[in-house]
Design an enzyme around this catalytic site. Structure first.
Site, PDB file in Angstrom:
ATOM      1  N   ASP A  49      97.358 -20.666 -43.269  1.00  0.00           N
ATOM      2  CA  ASP A  49      97.935 -21.796 -44.009  1.00  0.00           C
ATOM      3  C   ASP A  49      99.272 -21.421 -44.640  1.00  0.00           C
ATOM      4  OD1 ASP A  49      97.848 -24.465 -44.688  1.00  0.00           O
ATOM      5  OD2 ASP A  49      96.739 -24.162 -46.544  1.00  0.00           O
ATOM      6  N   GLY A 106      90.817 -26.312 -57.185  1.00  0.00           N
ATOM      7  CA  GLY A 106      90.807 -26.066 -58.614  1.00  0.00           C
ATOM      8  C   GLY A 106      92.143 -26.312 -59.258  1.00  0.00           C
ATOM      9  N   LYS A 107      92.254 -25.854 -60.498  1.00  0.00           N
ATOM     10  CA  LYS A 107      93.477 -26.011 -61.268  1.00  0.00           C
ATOM     11  C   LYS A 107      93.980 -24.641 -61.710  1.00  0.00           C
ATOM     12  CE  LYS A 107      92.277 -30.640 -62.908  1.00  0.00           C
ATOM     13  NZ  LYS A 107      92.139 -31.535 -64.082  1.00  0.00           N
ATOM     14  N   SER A 149      93.232 -28.310 -53.961  1.00  0.00           N
ATOM     15  CA  SER A 149      91.952 -28.829 -53.488  1.00  0.00           C
ATOM     16  C   SER A 149      90.777 -28.034 -54.055  1.00  0.00           C
ATOM     17  CB  SER A 149      91.911 -28.791 -51.960  1.00  0.00           C
ATOM     18  OG  SER A 149      92.103 -27.472 -51.479  1.00  0.00           O
ATOM     19  N   ILE A 151      99.744 -25.531 -65.059  1.00  0.00           N
ATOM     20  CA  ILE A 151     100.929 -25.487 -64.194  1.00  0.00           C
ATOM     21  C   ILE A 151     100.668 -25.965 -62.773  1.00  0.00           C
ATOM     22  CG2 ILE A 151     102.120 -23.659 -65.473  1.00  0.00           C
ATOM     23  CD1 ILE A 151     101.057 -21.666 -63.364  1.00  0.00           C
TER      24      ILE A 151
END
Length: 406
Positions: free
Chosen positions: A146, A35-36, A33, A29
């Site tokens: 962030d 990982g997945k 920067s 999904i």
């Protein structure tokens, strides 16, 4: 189409650590920067989670290991209704894994890109919910650094949850942070003053500026100041000092008043803590207990009949990824048979760094930690703990059949 699953039956003993084989992998999904992310289901409890996985070798080569470990260190000590909370962390020889709350409503960037119109009331509720999270983070001495639509996820009921702590900072006592970190269009003016060498540091107020930029963008579809990631710091400072903050005349007076307090160039006059926000006249009608209890219904409810993310993540994982997650078990078994050689032998220094990752990675299990904190002889405490665990995991009890792409 799902990513598949490992075929090994999970070990159910209470003394065994949670690992990759305890989860069924459903589909990819997202990616970032570090990982997945994929949707997983824990085989024993049938609860749904999001699993973030990061390749160790890539993290080492990109010098990202420190941030990954720092994020894990921070997240395991946090638990709040408007954060994306971590449940488990574990590793294997290839990857580091973090299993967190599954939020099916998508991130706010996704909805902005799909031209969703957020009303004044909805944005005001988002600000209240995120402010509650920021108040909690401040109590833990954490600056997120962030905050932006990309890092704010919606649950299925439309409530916001803050995620992504990989550049967060922990400050002690009254000390300030000095390292430059963040996403330029959302960074507060005092961060850019450090480039000029004229400022000793910054603190929690930077997150409240970012919250103001985010709120403005949700309402207008564009940010209050025009800048890009490539814009030099001196130009950004010039913009802050010369460009007057403007609001469309159709906006309500309370929203404009709120944004002026958040988007205040002077850090000393900016709202920068929960109590200051609560004292504003434009917040006088807010029931903060109801906000914290998620009893105030958001004006925007994500579509429950679709997965609110880019469907190409699934295709990339299935077709383009050289080491897809659903083939991990076969790949590691083959590597073991080949006596540890995968065709790309590591040099001594690189292998040492990988060994350090293996050593320093933190194994975490929130369920086990919760059980350990409960007195087993107290029935009442046990019942309260079970009720709390059920409430904390309410976003994770979703049937897999509800997922559809497009």
């Amino acid at each position: 189409m799902g990513l598949g699953q490992s075929s090994k039956s999970p070990v159910t003993g209470d003394t065994d650590e949670v690992n990759f084989d305890h989860f069924q992998i459903l589909r990819a999904i997202g990616k970032g920067s570090f990982g997945k992310v994929c949707i997983v289901q824990k085989k024993d409890s049938k609860k749904m989670f999001a699993m973030k996985y990061m390749n160790k070798l890539k993290c080492v080569e990109r010098n990202e290991v420190r941030n990954v470990l720092k994020e894990l260190q921070i997240m395991r000590n946090l638990e709040h209704p408007f954060l994306v909370n971590i449940w488990y962390s574990f590793q294997d020889e290839e990857d580091m894994f973090m299993v967190v709350d599954l939020l099916l409503g998508g991130d706010l960037r996704y909805h902005l890109q799909h031209n969703v119109h957020f009303s004044d009331g909805t944005v005001k509720l988002y600000v209240c919910e995120l402010a509650s999270a920021l108040g909690y983070l401040r109590s833990k001495r954490i600056i997120h650094r962030d905050i932006k639509p990309d890092n704010i996820l919606l649950d299925e009921h439309g409530h916001v949850h803050l995620t992504d702590f990989n550049i967060a900072a922990i400050v002690k006592d009254d000390l300030k942070a000095t390292t430059i970190a963040g996403t330029k269009p959302y960074m507060a003016p005092e961060l850019f003053e450090i480039f000029e060498g004229s400022h000793p540091g910054y603190s929690f107020a930077v997150d409240w500026w970012s919250l103001g930029v985010t709120a403005y963008e949700l309402l207008r579809g564009q940010r209050p100041y025009v800048m890009r990631s490539s814009t030099p710091a001196n130009e950004i400072l010039h913009t802050f000092r010369k460009v007057h903050l403007s609001f469309p005349p159709s906006w309500s007076s309370y929203i404009k008043s709120l944004l002026r307090k958040l988007l205040c160039i002077d850090v000393h006059k900016r709202v920068s803590c929960l109590s200051e926000l609560q004292d504003l006249d434009c917040m006088s009608d807010v029931s903060w207990d109801a906000v914290l209890g998620k009893a105030v219904l958001p004006g925007f409810i994500p579509n429950k009949r679709r997965l609110n993310c880019d469907p190409t993540f699934e295709l990339e994982e299935m077709i383009l990824e050289s080491k897809p997650l659903h083939k991990k078990k076969k790949r590691l078994a083959r590597k073991s048979r080949d006596q540890g050689s995968d065709g790309s032998p590591q040099n001594g220094h690189l292998q040492q760094r990988l060994d350090n990752v293996q050593r320093d990675f933190i194994i975490f299990n929130r369920e086990k930690s919760t059980k350990a904190a409960v007195d087993p002889d107290s029935t009442e405490v046990s019942k309260c703990s079970e009720k709390k665990a059920k409430e904390d995991g309410q976003n994770n009890n979703v049937e897999p059949a509800s997922f559809s792409s497009g």
